[in-house]
Design a protein around this motif. Structure first.
Motif, PDB file in Angstrom:
ATOM      1  N   VAL A   1       0.851  -1.183   0.000  1.00 27.02           N
ATOM      2  CA  VAL A   1       0.000   0.000   0.000  1.00 27.02           C
ATOM      3  C   VAL A   1       0.890   1.237   0.000  1.00 27.02           C
ATOM      4  N   GLN A   2       0.395   2.300  -0.576  1.00 25.63           N
ATOM      5  CA  GLN A   2       1.146   3.551  -0.591  1.00 25.63           C
ATOM      6  C   GLN A   2       1.013   4.266   0.751  1.00 25.63           C
ATOM      7  N   PRO A   3       1.980   5.109   1.072  1.00 27.28           N
ATOM      8  CA  PRO A   3       1.864   5.903   2.309  1.00 27.28           C
ATOM      9  C   PRO A   3       0.557   6.680   2.330  1.00 27.28           C
TER      10      PRO A   3
ATOM     11  N   LEU B   1      -1.306   4.840   6.829  1.00 28.90           N
ATOM     12  CA  LEU B   1      -0.100   4.034   6.967  1.00 28.90           C
ATOM     13  C   LEU B   1       1.144   4.810   6.566  1.00 28.90           C
ATOM     14  N   LYS B   2       2.232   4.496   7.265  1.00 29.95           N
ATOM     15  CA  LYS B   2       3.519   5.138   7.040  1.00 29.95           C
ATOM     16  C   LYS B   2       4.533   4.086   6.598  1.00 29.95           C
ATOM     17  N   THR B   3       5.607   4.539   5.988  1.00 33.07           N
ATOM     18  CA  THR B   3       6.630   3.586   5.554  1.00 33.07           C
ATOM     19  C   THR B   3       7.177   2.787   6.743  1.00 33.07           C
TER      20      THR B   3
ATOM     21  N   ASP C   1       5.617   1.568   9.065  1.00 37.04           N
ATOM     22  CA  ASP C   1       4.694   0.493   9.452  1.00 37.04           C
ATOM     23  C   ASP C   1       5.000  -0.801   8.704  1.00 37.04           C
ATOM     24  N   THR C   2       5.928  -0.753   7.777  1.00 36.91           N
ATOM     25  CA  THR C   2       6.303  -1.943   7.031  1.00 36.91           C
ATOM     26  C   THR C   2       6.860  -2.999   7.979  1.00 36.91           C
TER      27      THR C   2
ATOM     28  N   VAL D   1       4.560  -0.741   3.115  1.00 33.34           N
ATOM     29  CA  VAL D   1       4.083   0.605   2.821  1.00 33.34           C
ATOM     30  C   VAL D   1       5.185   1.310   2.037  1.00 33.34           C
ATOM     31  N   SER D   2       4.903   1.563   0.787  1.00 41.22           N
ATOM     32  CA  SER D   2       5.927   2.121  -0.088  1.00 41.22           C
ATOM     33  C   SER D   2       5.273   2.830  -1.264  1.00 41.22           C
TER      34      SER D   2
END
Length: 114
Positions: A11-13, A84-86, A88-89, A112-113
């Motif tokens: 998912v994207q940020p 979501l934030k990177t 959170d990956t 998350v990217s």
């Protein structure tokens, strides 16, 4: 006791994902269901916990963004993750525990990217 998790992905940020987990087997009626995560090179950490009495606990990074919910009759737990934030990956794991017993799901990857 077995736990089956699903719902991870890329998912994207700023995006959202919903993780689900179903527990089966001989489960004590009084239990905590939780989500943990483990990022590469880091220790596994708790994300959120939902108790059978309806109470919930969130780690600071999850407050305001993640929502944990459970169905006591079905022994399912979900984690709705928004904004979501990177960082959170991670691989996310569901857990059910009571007394000294603790059981884990197989983990589901959340990336998350952009």
């Amino acid at each position: 006791v077995q736990l089956q998790a699903s719902g991870g992905g890329l998912v994207q940020p700023g995006g959202s994902l919903r993780l689900s987990c179903a527990a089966s087997g001989s489960i004590h009626e009084f239990n905590n269901m939780a989500w943990y995560r483990q990022a590469p090179g880091k220790q596994r950490e708790v994300v959120a916990v939902a108790s059978d009495d309806g109470s919930t606990h969130y780690e600071d990074f999850a407050k305001g963004r993640f929502t944990i919910s459970r169905n006591n009759a079905l022994y399912t737990v979900t984690l709705q993750m928004n904004s979501l934030k990177t960082e959170d990956t991670a691989v996310y794991y569901c857990n059910i525990a009571w007394g000294r017993a603790s059981y884990w799901g197989q983990g589901t990857q959340v990336t998350v990217s952009s």
